[in-house]
Design an enzyme around this catalytic site. Structure first.
Site, PDB file in Angstrom:
ATOM      1  N   LYS A  32       0.857  -1.195   0.000  1.00  0.00           N
ATOM      2  CA  LYS A  32       0.000   0.000   0.000  1.00  0.00           C
ATOM      3  C   LYS A  32       0.887   1.237   0.000  1.00  0.00           C
ATOM      4  O   LYS A  32       1.792   1.359   0.832  1.00  0.00           O
ATOM      5  CB  LYS A  32      -0.908   0.014   1.227  1.00  0.00           C
ATOM      6  CG  LYS A  32      -1.774   1.277   1.318  1.00  0.00           C
ATOM      7  CD  LYS A  32      -2.817   1.161   2.409  1.00  0.00           C
ATOM      8  CE  LYS A  32      -2.366   1.654   3.751  1.00  0.00           C
ATOM      9  NZ  LYS A  32      -2.341   3.121   3.900  1.00  0.00           N
ATOM     10  N   ASP A  59      -3.485   4.364  -1.917  1.00  0.00           N
ATOM     11  CA  ASP A  59      -4.443   4.826  -0.898  1.00  0.00           C
ATOM     12  C   ASP A  59      -4.450   6.351  -0.857  1.00  0.00           C
ATOM     13  O   ASP A  59      -3.794   6.963  -0.031  1.00  0.00           O
ATOM     14  CB  ASP A  59      -3.983   4.214   0.439  1.00  0.00           C
ATOM     15  CG  ASP A  59      -4.822   4.631   1.629  1.00  0.00           C
ATOM     16  OD1 ASP A  59      -5.937   5.142   1.424  1.00  0.00           O
ATOM     17  OD2 ASP A  59      -4.360   4.436   2.767  1.00  0.00           O
ATOM     18  N   LEU A  60      -5.198   6.956  -1.796  1.00  0.00           N
ATOM     19  CA  LEU A  60      -5.231   8.428  -1.872  1.00  0.00           C
ATOM     20  C   LEU A  60      -6.582   9.012  -1.461  1.00  0.00           C
ATOM     21  O   LEU A  60      -6.741  10.229  -1.391  1.00  0.00           O
ATOM     22  CB  LEU A  60      -4.854   8.902  -3.282  1.00  0.00           C
ATOM     23  CG  LEU A  60      -3.452   8.517  -3.769  1.00  0.00           C
ATOM     24  CD1 LEU A  60      -3.200   9.065  -5.176  1.00  0.00           C
ATOM     25  CD2 LEU A  60      -2.368   9.008  -2.827  1.00  0.00           C
ATOM     26  N   LYS A  61      -7.555   8.146  -1.240  1.00  0.00           N
ATOM     27  CA  LYS A  61      -8.874   8.557  -0.694  1.00  0.00           C
ATOM     28  C   LYS A  61      -9.447   9.782  -1.403  1.00  0.00           C
ATOM     29  O   LYS A  61      -9.660  10.844  -0.786  1.00  0.00           O
ATOM     30  CB  LYS A  61      -8.769   8.834   0.804  1.00  0.00           C
ATOM     31  CG  LYS A  61      -8.286   7.662   1.638  1.00  0.00           C
ATOM     32  CD  LYS A  61      -8.368   7.967   3.128  1.00  0.00           C
ATOM     33  CE  LYS A  61      -7.913   6.835   4.002  1.00  0.00           C
ATOM     34  NZ  LYS A  61      -6.465   6.560   3.947  1.00  0.00           N
ATOM     35  N   LEU A  62      -9.752   9.647  -2.688  1.00  0.00           N
ATOM     36  CA  LEU A  62     -10.265  10.789  -3.450  1.00  0.00           C
ATOM     37  C   LEU A  62     -11.659  11.223  -2.981  1.00  0.00           C
ATOM     38  O   LEU A  62     -12.482  10.384  -2.603  1.00  0.00           O
ATOM     39  CB  LEU A  62     -10.312  10.449  -4.950  1.00  0.00           C
ATOM     40  CG  LEU A  62      -9.005  10.714  -5.707  1.00  0.00           C
ATOM     41  CD1 LEU A  62      -7.899   9.792  -5.263  1.00  0.00           C
ATOM     42  CD2 LEU A  62      -9.221  10.583  -7.217  1.00  0.00           C
ATOM     43  N   HIS A  63     -11.911  12.517  -3.014  1.00  0.00           N
ATOM     44  CA  HIS A  63     -13.217  13.085  -2.645  1.00  0.00           C
ATOM     45  C   HIS A  63     -13.304  14.471  -3.293  1.00  0.00           C
ATOM     46  O   HIS A  63     -12.671  15.412  -2.823  1.00  0.00           O
ATOM     47  CB  HIS A  63     -13.322  13.190  -1.117  1.00  0.00           C
ATOM     48  CG  HIS A  63     -14.669  13.622  -0.629  1.00  0.00           C
ATOM     49  ND1 HIS A  63     -14.996  13.641   0.711  1.00  0.00           N
ATOM     50  CD2 HIS A  63     -15.775  14.035  -1.284  1.00  0.00           C
ATOM     51  CE1 HIS A  63     -16.251  14.060   0.855  1.00  0.00           C
ATOM     52  NE2 HIS A  63     -16.740  14.308  -0.348  1.00  0.00           N
ATOM     53  N   ASP A  64     -14.061  14.577  -4.396  1.00  0.00           N
ATOM     54  CA  ASP A  64     -14.188  15.863  -5.086  1.00  0.00           C
ATOM     55  C   ASP A  64     -15.447  15.766  -5.959  1.00  0.00           C
ATOM     56  O   ASP A  64     -16.204  14.805  -5.850  1.00  0.00           O
ATOM     57  CB  ASP A  64     -12.918  16.125  -5.933  1.00  0.00           C
ATOM     58  CG  ASP A  64     -12.639  17.617  -6.101  1.00  0.00           C
ATOM     59  OD1 ASP A  64     -13.601  18.372  -6.384  1.00  0.00           O
ATOM     60  OD2 ASP A  64     -11.482  18.028  -5.970  1.00  0.00           O
ATOM     61  N   ASN A  67     -16.768  14.885 -11.827  1.00  0.00           N
ATOM     62  CA  ASN A  67     -15.953  15.043 -13.030  1.00  0.00           C
ATOM     63  C   ASN A  67     -14.453  15.030 -12.708  1.00  0.00           C
ATOM     64  O   ASN A  67     -13.657  14.403 -13.415  1.00  0.00           O
ATOM     65  CB  ASN A  67     -16.339  16.361 -13.724  1.00  0.00           C
ATOM     66  CG  ASN A  67     -15.641  16.521 -15.047  1.00  0.00           C
ATOM     67  OD1 ASN A  67     -15.677  15.635 -15.893  1.00  0.00           O
ATOM     68  ND2 ASN A  67     -14.962  17.651 -15.227  1.00  0.00           N
ATOM     69  N   THR A  68     -14.082  15.701 -11.632  1.00  0.00           N
ATOM     70  CA  THR A  68     -12.667  15.747 -11.230  1.00  0.00           C
ATOM     71  C   THR A  68     -12.190  14.368 -10.794  1.00  0.00           C
ATOM     72  O   THR A  68     -11.080  13.935 -11.134  1.00  0.00           O
ATOM     73  CB  THR A  68     -12.484  16.777 -10.084  1.00  0.00           C
ATOM     74  OG1 THR A  68     -12.946  18.031 -10.562  1.00  0.00           O
ATOM     75  CG2 THR A  68     -11.044  16.895  -9.647  1.00  0.00           C
ATOM     76  N   THR A 119     -11.779   5.918  10.900  1.00  0.00           N
ATOM     77  CA  THR A 119     -11.805   5.454  12.304  1.00  0.00           C
ATOM     78  C   THR A 119     -11.419   6.569  13.271  1.00  0.00           C
ATOM     79  O   THR A 119     -11.647   6.466  14.468  1.00  0.00           O
ATOM     80  CB  THR A 119     -10.866   4.245  12.515  1.00  0.00           C
ATOM     81  OG1 THR A 119      -9.657   4.486  11.815  1.00  0.00           O
ATOM     82  CG2 THR A 119     -11.502   2.969  12.021  1.00  0.00           C
ATOM     83  N   ARG A 181      -2.735  -6.849  14.415  1.00  0.00           N
ATOM     84  CA  ARG A 181      -1.555  -7.002  15.280  1.00  0.00           C
ATOM     85  C   ARG A 181      -1.356  -8.469  15.617  1.00  0.00           C
ATOM     86  O   ARG A 181      -2.341  -9.203  15.760  1.00  0.00           O
ATOM     87  CB  ARG A 181      -1.759  -6.229  16.599  1.00  0.00           C
ATOM     88  CG  ARG A 181      -1.774  -4.710  16.429  1.00  0.00           C
ATOM     89  CD  ARG A 181      -0.419  -4.187  15.991  1.00  0.00           C
ATOM     90  NE  ARG A 181      -0.364  -2.756  15.811  1.00  0.00           N
ATOM     91  CZ  ARG A 181      -0.537  -2.131  14.641  1.00  0.00           C
ATOM     92  NH1 ARG A 181      -0.826  -2.824  13.552  1.00  0.00           N
ATOM     93  NH2 ARG A 181      -0.432  -0.824  14.560  1.00  0.00           N
ATOM     94  N   ARG A 211       3.203  -1.360  10.737  1.00  0.00           N
ATOM     95  CA  ARG A 211       4.316  -1.495  11.678  1.00  0.00           C
ATOM     96  C   ARG A 211       4.628  -2.907  12.166  1.00  0.00           C
ATOM     97  O   ARG A 211       5.808  -3.206  12.377  1.00  0.00           O
ATOM     98  CB  ARG A 211       4.108  -0.529  12.848  1.00  0.00           C
ATOM     99  CG  ARG A 211       4.322   0.915  12.414  1.00  0.00           C
ATOM    100  CD  ARG A 211       3.651   1.903  13.316  1.00  0.00           C
ATOM    101  NE  ARG A 211       2.203   1.799  13.235  1.00  0.00           N
ATOM    102  CZ  ARG A 211       1.353   2.525  13.956  1.00  0.00           C
ATOM    103  NH1 ARG A 211       1.819   3.398  14.821  1.00  0.00           N
ATOM    104  NH2 ARG A 211       0.054   2.384  13.808  1.00  0.00           N
TER     105      ARG A 211
END
Ligand code: C5P
Length: 232
Positions: A32, A59-64, A67-68, A119, A181, A211
């Site tokens: 990732k 993992d860039l979490k687009l939100h716009d 069209n963009t 979260t 974990r 980690r």
């Protein structure tokens, strides 16, 4: 759809990332790449890791506006990533546009996964800051249902939510779960955790592990342990 362990390469530079990946001489783990590394190094980091034979979850979490997001997803698709994501809060129309943008001329596309509520957002901040006055579990399920409606492949969620998502939305709807974990390992800043074996038991499709692998004395052995517990 194959169960797999995805290593969160939360490094600040390409140099650190390659020093880490160089340790893996046999297997080529699914990795990732998050905002920090992508913004530091740009798209070349994706091309280089891909050229080394790794699968990539970007993992860039687009939100716009739709069209963009559509146009941006087309760019990510050309980078040949295997999985990417967006915020379901962008609405069903935005998610549909994202899928259109991701789909290549030959009909193939990376998997597209939605973030429901982060979260780091709890019931109190959701009500106070976002003015959403519903139980957070219901909001998460509603956003997951919207993602399914839009045609997405799944959601990022806690391993504790995986079972419920599968029950409500369907077993072919993928759950990608961080917060993993080892039973004998450090929990760090994660609050609700599960072992790889428990995540398998509950039905997670992919676990995202940072980690416990990246900070281990022997990262390859830690990765192999995750695979043994989760996949085998
Ligand atoms: O090091 P650790 O195993 O905690 O890393 C987990 C990875 O999953 C990090 O990249 C973190 O940003 C990501 N993540 C998370 N919790 C979420 C969503 C993403 O820990 N709800």
């Amino acid at each position: 759809m194959g169960k797999d362990v995805i290593i969160a390469c939360d490094f600040a530079s390409a140099k650190q990332t390659f020093e880490f990946l160089d340790k893996f001489t046999g297997v080529k783990p699914f990795v990732k790449i998050g905002m920090e590394l992508f913004y530091a190094e740009g798209p070349s980091i994706v091309r280089e890791i891909k050229a080394r034979g790794h699968k990539i979850f970007l993992d860039l979490k687009l939100h716009d506006i739709p069209n963009t997001v559509k146009k941006s997803m087309a760019v990510l698709s050309r980078l040949d990533v295997d999985m990417t994501n967006l915020h379901a809060a962008g609405t069903v129309n935005m998610m549909k546009a994202a899928l259109e943008g991701l789909t290549r001329e030959d009909g193939t596309r990376p998997m597209l996964i939605a973030v429901t509520q982060l979260t780091s957002t709890d019931q109190q901040s959701m009500e106070k800051d976002l003015w959403i006055e519903k139980p957070i579990d219901e909001v998460v399920m509603h956003y997951a249902a919207n993602a399914k409606l839009a045609g997405l492949d799944g959601v990022v969620c806690s391993p504790l939510e995986s079972g419920k998502v599968h029950e409500r939305i369907g077993h072919d709807f993928v759950t990608v779960t961080p917060g993993v974990r080892f039973a004998d390992g450090d929990v760090g800043d994660q609050k609700r955790v599960m072992t790889p074996a428990q995540a398998k038991e509950i039905g997670s499709d992919y676990i995202v592990v940072g980690r416990p692998i990246t900070a281990a004395a022997d990262p390859v052995a830690a990765y192999e342990r995750c695979v043994r517990e989760f996949v085998d």
